[in-house]
Design a protein around this motif. Structure first.
Motif, short mmCIF file in Angstrom:
data_model
loop_
_atom_site.label_atom_id
_atom_site.label_comp_id
_atom_site.label_asym_id
_atom_site.label_seq_id
_atom_site.Cartn_x
_atom_site.Cartn_y
_atom_site.Cartn_z
N ILE A 25 -4.48 -4.90 -0.73
CA ILE A 25 -5.04 -3.64 -0.25
C ILE A 25 -3.94 -2.66 0.09
CG2 ILE A 25 -6.34 -2.57 1.62
CD1 ILE A 25 -8.04 -5.02 1.77
N ILE A 26 -2.99 -3.10 0.88
CA ILE A 26 -2.01 -2.14 1.39
C ILE A 26 -0.60 -2.64 1.14
CG2 ILE A 26 -2.06 -3.15 3.72
CD1 ILE A 26 -1.75 -0.32 4.78
N THR B 234 5.48 -1.31 -8.28
CA THR B 234 4.11 -1.27 -8.77
C THR B 234 3.76 0.16 -9.09
OG1 THR B 234 3.28 -1.04 -6.52
CG2 THR B 234 3.42 -3.28 -7.40
N ASP B 235 2.69 0.34 -9.82
CA ASP B 235 2.26 1.67 -10.18
C ASP B 235 1.88 2.45 -8.92
OD1 ASP B 235 -0.33 3.48 -11.05
OD2 ASP B 235 1.29 3.49 -12.52
N THR B 236 2.42 3.65 -8.79
CA THR B 236 2.22 4.44 -7.58
C THR B 236 0.75 4.78 -7.35
OG1 THR B 236 4.42 5.42 -7.85
CG2 THR B 236 2.90 6.54 -6.36
N MET B 237 0.05 5.15 -8.40
CA MET B 237 -1.35 5.50 -8.26
C MET B 237 -2.19 4.30 -7.81
SD MET B 237 -1.45 8.65 -8.69
CE MET B 237 -3.23 8.82 -8.67
N ASP B 238 -1.89 3.13 -8.35
CA ASP B 238 -2.61 1.92 -7.94
C ASP B 238 -2.37 1.62 -6.47
OD1 ASP B 238 -3.64 1.62 -10.44
OD2 ASP B 238 -2.14 0.15 -11.10
N ARG B 239 -1.11 1.77 -6.04
CA ARG B 239 -0.79 1.52 -4.64
C ARG B 239 -1.52 2.50 -3.73
NH1 ARG B 239 5.59 0.84 -3.83
NH2 ARG B 239 4.80 0.52 -1.71
N MET B 240 -1.59 3.76 -4.15
CA MET B 240 -2.28 4.75 -3.33
C MET B 240 -3.78 4.47 -3.27
SD MET B 240 -0.25 8.29 -4.27
CE MET B 240 -0.98 9.19 -2.91
N VAL C 57 -2.54 8.17 3.42
CA VAL C 57 -2.29 7.45 2.17
C VAL C 57 -0.90 7.76 1.64
CG1 VAL C 57 -2.96 7.27 -0.26
CG2 VAL C 57 -4.72 7.28 1.52
N GLU C 58 -0.56 9.02 1.61
CA GLU C 58 0.76 9.42 1.11
C GLU C 58 1.89 8.86 1.97
OE1 GLU C 58 3.38 13.53 0.96
OE2 GLU C 58 1.20 13.66 0.66
N THR C 59 1.70 8.88 3.29
CA THR C 59 2.74 8.41 4.21
C THR C 59 2.97 6.92 4.08
OG1 THR C 59 2.10 10.16 5.78
CG2 THR C 59 3.47 8.37 6.61
N ILE C 60 1.89 6.15 3.89
CA ILE C 60 2.02 4.70 3.82
C ILE C 60 2.42 4.23 2.43
CG2 ILE C 60 0.73 2.52 4.01
CD1 ILE C 60 -0.94 3.81 6.19
N ALA C 61 1.83 4.81 1.39
CA ALA C 61 2.05 4.31 0.03
C ALA C 61 3.44 4.63 -0.50
CB ALA C 61 0.99 4.89 -0.91
N VAL C 62 3.99 5.76 -0.11
CA VAL C 62 5.31 6.16 -0.59
C VAL C 62 6.35 5.82 0.48
CG1 VAL C 62 6.72 8.06 -1.46
CG2 VAL C 62 4.25 8.03 -1.90
N LYS C 63 7.05 4.74 0.27
CA LYS C 63 7.99 4.27 1.28
C LYS C 63 9.24 5.13 1.32
CE LYS C 63 10.55 0.28 2.94
NZ LYS C 63 10.94 -1.13 2.74
N GLN C 64 9.67 5.46 2.56
CA GLN C 64 10.89 6.21 2.79
C GLN C 64 11.69 5.49 3.89
OE1 GLN C 64 10.09 10.47 3.36
NE2 GLN C 64 7.98 10.07 2.79
#
Length: 371
Positions: A240-241, A249-255, A290-297
């Motif tokens: 899920i997360i 992994t594919d960014t869209m799938d992760r989001m 979603v953006e904050t969690i899925a895109v790691k910084q």
């Protein structure tokens, strides 16, 4: 071509040619699975029927001889893993109604919920994932309980039946509840080769439970995490997360996975029903999380301070239905000029889980005791 069945009724003859399959609902459930007012709990009955379907074994036959060589379970892991939203979409009910039905079934003792904190083979992390165990001894009691007949002079029949079912459920019988799926539904190793094991039980890394101290506050409030366990499982699925381990992994799938988790966490459908005029605001807040969690910084800036990604991610995962209502109220009541709306929204979301409770407490104190 003439019909094989000839009963004298065209509808009965036509129905004989149809193969109908699906969930089974014993008539006794309408007299043993009841609401507090003694009426049948129809949603709980539907949910139990679906759970029983998944726990019914599948026959495995030899393709050459046609003989039965064993049985296998329908689900892939050691217990059935389904979410409240899965049942809500299937039966056209709200997530909150489905959870109430689960609460009732667990009170009766016919099911047991187990919540785990797991990590999948692909490196995706899941928090507080629900697994469902079927207690077969309780199910037997509810299905074959002796129900007083209509010809007997019995008052408050519904209450008497409910008491009888609860008394049976309170007995310390553990013959089937915790281990029956391993005995009844796993393919016998004497007959089944590893082909079935590979097909239905994909390997995974490990599975750990979520410690009670780390359970988000909203989970304790809703009384969903009812039991801790230290059992390790062999396979893990349903990511899920993302856990932020760096797996590509594919960014869209992760989001999409993060979005599904967040909507389930905040009871998205229920939130829209309570706040239909703020649908756009809710969607914007969801997408920001979603953006904050899925895109790691490495770090995320919150109110002019840099916080580690894992800290921010953990805080956002604790946002539930009531926290979202608090965020919406804060945004609604703000009258000052906001120059960076994205930063302002993210700061509000980050602070909400640790300020929500005290905010409402202060409001109540002001209303009752303030001048």
């Amino acid at each position: 071509m003439t019909n094989i069945v000839n009963t004298g009724n065209a509808s009965v003859d036509a129905l004989a040619e149809m193969s109908i399959s699906g969930n089974v609902t014993p008539v006794n459930w309408y007299k043993t699975i009841l609401r507090e007012n003694g009426k049948p709990y129809l949603l709980a009955i539907c949910v139990l029927s679906e759970i029983v379907y998944w726990y019914r074994p599948v026959e495995v036959r030899d393709e050459h001889s046609g003989m039965t060589i064993g049985y296998r379970k329908k689900f892939r892991e050691d217990l059935l893993q389904k979410t409240y939203n899965d049942f809500a979409e299937q039966f056209g009910e709200s997530r909150r109604s489905v959870k109430a039905a689960f609460d009732r079934l667990e009170e009766i003792g016919v099911i047991r919920r187990e919540f785990r904190n797991i990590e999948t083979n692909s490196g995706m992390g899941l928090n507080n994932v629900m697994y469902i165990d079927l207690c077969v001894d309780r199910l037997y009691t509810c299905t074959y309980l002796n129900i007083p007949g209509d010809d007997e002079d019995v008052e408050n029949t519904g209450e008497e039946i409910q008491k009888q079912a609860e008394n049976q459920a309170n007995k310390s019988v553990t013959k089937f509840c915790t281990s029956s799926y391993k005995t009844l539904y796993d393919p016998p190793t004497k007959f089944c080769t590893t082909l079935y094991k590979i097909s239905y039980d994909p390997p995974a890394k490990f599975c750990n439970t979520l410690p009670q101290n780390d359970v988000p506050p909203h989970t304790k409030f809703c009384k969903t995490n009812t039991e801790n366990t230290t059992e390790n499982t062999e396979e893990i699925t349903y990511p899920i997360i993302p856990s932020g381990t760096g797996v590509k992994t594919d960014t869209m799938d992760r989001m999409d996975e993060v979005r599904s988790f967040i909507k389930d966490n905040i009871d998205y459908d229920g939130l829209l029903q309570c706040h239909p005029t703020e649908k756009m605001d809710i969607n914007e807040l969801v997408e920001l999380m979603v953006e904050t969690i899925a895109v790691k910084q490495p770090v995320i800036r919150i109110n002019k301070y840099d916080f580690p990604y894992d800290v921010v991610r953990s805080r956002l995962e604790k946002i539930d239905f009531h926290t979202m209502e608090y965020v919406l109220e804060c945004l609604r009541n703000n009258t000052t000029k906001v120059r960076n709306i994205r930063s302002y929204m993210l700061t509000t979301l980050y602070n909400a889980p640790v300020t929500c409770s005290n905010y409402y407490k202060a409001e109540v104190n002001h209303d009752f005791y303030g001048k």
